[in-house]
Scaffold this motif. Structure first.
Motif, short mmCIF file in Angstrom:
data_model
loop_
_atom_site.label_atom_id
_atom_site.label_comp_id
_atom_site.label_asym_id
_atom_site.label_seq_id
_atom_site.Cartn_x
_atom_site.Cartn_y
_atom_site.Cartn_z
N ALA A 169 -25.50 7.41 -20.31
CA ALA A 169 -25.27 7.89 -19.09
C ALA A 169 -26.23 7.58 -18.24
O ALA A 169 -27.15 7.28 -18.46
CB ALA A 169 -25.03 9.48 -19.39
N VAL A 170 -26.03 7.83 -16.88
CA VAL A 170 -26.87 7.67 -15.60
C VAL A 170 -27.91 8.77 -15.74
O VAL A 170 -27.59 10.02 -16.25
CB VAL A 170 -26.02 7.57 -14.32
CG1 VAL A 170 -27.14 7.48 -13.23
CG2 VAL A 170 -25.00 6.17 -14.31
N ALA A 171 -29.20 8.28 -15.45
CA ALA A 171 -30.37 9.04 -15.52
C ALA A 171 -30.32 10.35 -14.86
O ALA A 171 -29.51 10.38 -13.56
CB ALA A 171 -31.73 8.49 -15.09
N GLU A 172 -30.62 11.60 -15.30
CA GLU A 172 -30.61 12.76 -14.57
C GLU A 172 -31.21 12.67 -13.18
O GLU A 172 -32.15 11.88 -13.07
CB GLU A 172 -31.52 13.81 -15.53
CG GLU A 172 -31.68 15.17 -14.68
CD GLU A 172 -30.69 15.97 -15.44
OE1 GLU A 172 -29.95 15.63 -16.34
OE2 GLU A 172 -30.58 17.13 -15.04
N GLY A 173 -30.40 13.28 -12.35
CA GLY A 173 -30.98 13.03 -10.79
C GLY A 173 -30.69 11.90 -10.17
O GLY A 173 -30.93 11.60 -8.88
N VAL A 212 -32.66 3.28 -15.64
CA VAL A 212 -31.29 3.76 -14.59
C VAL A 212 -30.25 4.48 -15.59
O VAL A 212 -29.75 5.55 -15.28
CB VAL A 212 -30.58 2.43 -13.95
CG1 VAL A 212 -29.34 3.03 -13.41
CG2 VAL A 212 -31.65 1.87 -12.85
N SER A 213 -30.24 3.93 -16.91
CA SER A 213 -29.28 4.63 -17.67
C SER A 213 -29.57 4.31 -19.24
O SER A 213 -30.44 3.39 -19.48
CB SER A 213 -27.86 4.39 -17.64
OG SER A 213 -27.37 2.89 -18.11
N GLY A 214 -29.37 5.05 -20.19
CA GLY A 214 -29.43 5.05 -21.54
C GLY A 214 -28.51 6.02 -22.44
O GLY A 214 -28.07 7.02 -21.88
N LYS A 215 -28.23 5.59 -23.66
CA LYS A 215 -27.46 6.40 -24.53
C LYS A 215 -28.22 7.72 -24.84
O LYS A 215 -29.32 7.50 -24.91
CB LYS A 215 -27.32 5.48 -25.87
CG LYS A 215 -26.28 6.14 -26.65
CD LYS A 215 -26.37 5.49 -28.19
CE LYS A 215 -27.46 6.37 -28.89
NZ LYS A 215 -27.74 6.08 -30.22
N ASN A 229 -33.72 12.05 -21.21
CA ASN A 229 -33.01 11.22 -22.18
C ASN A 229 -33.52 11.42 -23.69
O ASN A 229 -32.97 11.87 -24.65
CB ASN A 229 -33.04 9.96 -21.81
CG ASN A 229 -32.31 9.26 -22.96
OD1 ASN A 229 -32.93 8.96 -24.16
ND2 ASN A 229 -31.05 8.51 -22.64
N MET A 230 -34.95 11.45 -23.88
CA MET A 230 -35.74 11.33 -25.20
C MET A 230 -35.80 12.73 -25.89
O MET A 230 -35.83 13.02 -27.08
CB MET A 230 -36.90 10.84 -25.25
CG MET A 230 -37.08 9.45 -24.67
SD MET A 230 -38.38 9.03 -24.00
CE MET A 230 -39.80 9.73 -24.83
N CYS A 270 -40.75 8.80 -15.51
CA CYS A 270 -41.05 9.41 -16.87
C CYS A 270 -40.17 10.51 -16.99
O CYS A 270 -39.82 10.61 -18.29
CB CYS A 270 -42.58 9.75 -16.96
SG CYS A 270 -44.04 8.44 -16.73
N VAL A 271 -40.14 11.57 -16.09
CA VAL A 271 -39.53 12.67 -16.21
C VAL A 271 -37.81 12.12 -16.79
O VAL A 271 -37.15 12.76 -17.67
CB VAL A 271 -39.35 13.43 -14.98
CG1 VAL A 271 -38.35 14.68 -15.10
CG2 VAL A 271 -40.81 13.81 -14.91
N ALA A 272 -37.21 11.34 -15.81
CA ALA A 272 -35.99 10.85 -16.25
C ALA A 272 -35.76 10.58 -17.70
O ALA A 272 -34.84 10.84 -18.46
CB ALA A 272 -35.54 9.56 -15.28
#
Ligand code: 649
Length: 575
Positions: free
Chosen positions: A368-372, A325-328, A191-192, A185-187
């Motif tokens: 981009a790859v998720a934070e952390g 894992v990743s998202g715009k 992004n959001m 959820c945090v990741a």
């Protein structure tokens, strides 16, 4: 997760879920966090009475509010949730039985109307498998007097077992901790970003990672309302999804590529005139390749309704990494690379200036790859990172990576704790089995190393379909099932071997093809785009006798698979 719900229920009343029981806004049912917590409490009390704490509880309800209540009830009772579906229909019963057999639950939560089918279902379970306890729930159960409040139990057990991985014959339950659920959820929230007026909408199945961790849990974690609709209502009439977006001023939604195709091809001009998609600021698209052609067609059709492609978020993930894992990045343009198709097939990333689509692969960036988290592109053979500009296997590390497969140390070690060559003591990675490359820190998915087939958002395991093919006709021996790129998604291809003479095959070919197509369509809900019948030995095998699906696929694509020898001789067909 249960503490987060408690926290929200202690705040002033706010809308948590709005369910559309018939897929339209007319009959909407609203639940606040207090309603959700109260309904979950009834489930938790009953589970505690049945001493399910620390045990597994299978959730076999239809999508809807009761599903969400039961999920949080399982969390509150300190049990492990196994999200599933009602075992009705042949395919669902077989899949459900394999899950029950694998995870040996203490309790199955099902709708009261399933009570009369229990015997029929239990007949599917092999002898020796413990019969689980059934907990039948209906409106009366939820609306009855609240039981004594369920005490808070320490959450040391896994939160959830996710069964998207593995075939029916070989199911694998992915073990997720409460930390995994929260970090996912945090990741996603990184992004959001934060938006005070966020409203979500989903019709995704709640037993799939994207529907569960991507929408229901994310909404409770973030504290914004979610409009829910059943997958069946969406598939019957895709317009309902976009109408719900319009009616409830939805800002965030999600769907696999096929859902965008369905909307473009099925929404009529009259329906289109009733839509306003201008409220959408985030539309996630993942779970199967994001097709540029599909996205172009969707944009062309729905721009008139205020749809802005900046809202689209192509994204990538898998249940083994909880989900994401990743998202715009929110608010940026979608990035599409035009690459030399032939080079790409050889693992090289080369931009092309060629016009049109001939020889050009248009690959949409999954951002981009998720934070952390970290992604490394690895040569699966040497286990070394590939050089820039090369395709390799996507390896992931970070807090979203799940704990492993239930009760399977071998596959767990292989998939979840892989080491790069020469760094045996260092960080471990999840091997995704997906192929892709990194460019400017963005992830592009180009194919799959694993045999998994994804069609219309469904994960299909070739070994299940191969079993069906071999049972479809008495003279079929080996078979190999795989997918090839179709117009906008993947197409299913069946290659099978006929045991008999060329003369027999010439006589029976129509019957064989019909039997294969009919059984695969009936059993798996997907119609093969092509069935290739070859002689015995046509399918490449490993020395240990395993089907080499990728090699078969390659030969099929290149046209070098042994063709039907429809000669009139009476020699048995073989290579
Ligand atoms: C993929 C899940 C991607 C999956 C989704 C973030 C309301 C509305 C929206 C909202 C909240 C409320 O397929 C999920 C991230 C959603 C945020 C929504 O926010 N999992 S799976 O385990 O069943 O399958 C994984 C496999 O699917 C394929 C890969 O083979 C992967 O191993 N796959 C893709 N293939 C190509 N391109 C992609 N973008 C793919 N994504 C998954």
């Amino acid at each position: 997760m249960p503490a987060i719900l408690d926290y929200r229920a202690a705040l002033p009343r706010q809308l948590a879920f709005r369910f559309l029981p018939d897929g339209t806004s007319e009959t909407a049912v609203d639940w606040s966090y207090q309603d959700l917590a109260a309904h979950a409490g009834r489930v938790a009390a009953e589970l505690l009475r049945r001493q399910a704490t620390g045990r597994r509880v299978v959730l076999a309800l239809d999508p809807g509010l009761h599903y969400v209540a039961a999920l949080f009830g399982i969390f509150q009772a300190g049990a492990t949730a196994v999200p599933s579906f009602p075992p009705t229909g042949k395919r669902a019963v077989a899949r459900f039985a394999s899950i029950v057999e694998d995870c040996a639950p203490e309790v199955i939560i099902a709708d009261t109307r399933l009570a009369k089918r229990v015997e029929q279902f239990e007949a599917e379970l092999p002898a020796g498998v413990a019969r689980p306890g059934w907990m039948f729930v209906d409106d009366a159960f939820f609306d009855g007097e609240p039981g004594p409040e369920a005490p808070r139990v320490p959450v040391t057990e896994p939160a959830l077992l996710q069964y998207t991985s593995g075939s029916t014959g070989d199911p694998k339950g992915i073990v997720l901790s409460h930390d995994n659920l929260v970090s996912n959820c945090v990741a996603l929230e990184e992004n959001m970003g934060y938006e005070p007026d966020r409203v979500g909408c989903t019709w995704l199945p709640p037993y799939h990672d994207m529907g569960l961790m991507g929408t229901i849990m994310l909404a409770v974690h973030g504290g914004w309302p979610l409009v829910l609709m059943s997958p069946a209502h969406f598939v019957q009439q895709p317009y309902r999804w976009l109408k719900a977006v319009t009616d409830h001023k939805v800002t965030i939604s999600v769907g696999p590529n096929f859902a965008f195709d369905l909307c473009t091809t099925s929404v009529t001009d009259e329906e289109l005139a009733t839509l306003d998609l201008g409220s959408l600021r985030q539309v996630f698209c993942g779970s199967e390749p994001v097709s540029r052609a599909t996205m172009d067609a969707f944009l062309e059709r729905f721009a008139a309704c205020g749809y802005d492609e900046t809202a689209l978020i192509p994204c990538y993930g898998l249940a083994e990494a909880t989900l994401y894992v990743s998202g715009k990045a929110t608010g940026t343009a979608v990035r599409t690379e035009r690459l030399d198709k032939a080079a790409l097939e050889n693992g090289l990333v080369r931009r092309t200036e060629a016009p049109g689509t001939d020889g050009v692969a248009r690959i949409v960036s999954c951002g981009a790859v998720a934070e952390g988290h970290e992604v490394v592109i690895v040569d699966p053979e040497s286990r070394r990172p590939v050089e820039t500009g090369h395709v390799g296997e996507v390896w992931v590390s970070g807090p979203n990576v799940a704990q492993g497969y239930l009760g399977r140390p071998g596959p767990t070690a292989e998939t979840f704790t892989a080491h790069l060559a020469g760094s045996e003591n260092e960080r471990t990675f999840l091997r995704t089995g997906d192929l892709g490359f990194l460019l400017d820190g963005e992830l592009f998915i180009t194919g799959r190393l694993k045999d998994l087939i994804v069609i219309a958002g469904r994960n299909l395991y070739p070994q299940d379909i191969e079993r069906t093919v071999q049972g479809a006709h008495g003279k079929l021996r080996g078979s190999a099932v795989f997918s090839v790129a179709g117009e906008s998604g993947e197409d299913l291809v069946v290659v099978t071997e006929f045991r008999g003479t060329a003369r027999q095959l010439a006589l029976e070919i129509d019957e064989v093809l019909e039997a294969v197509i009919a059984s695969v369509t009936a059993e798996h809900g997907v119609r093969p785009a092509d069935v290739h019948v070859g002689p015995v030995g046509a399918i490449p095998m490993t020395t240990s006798g395993k089907v080499r699906r990728n090699a078969t696929r390659k030969a099929y694509v290149q046209g070098s698979l042994k063709k039907l020898a429809l000669a009139t001789d009476d020699e048995p067909l073989s290579v």
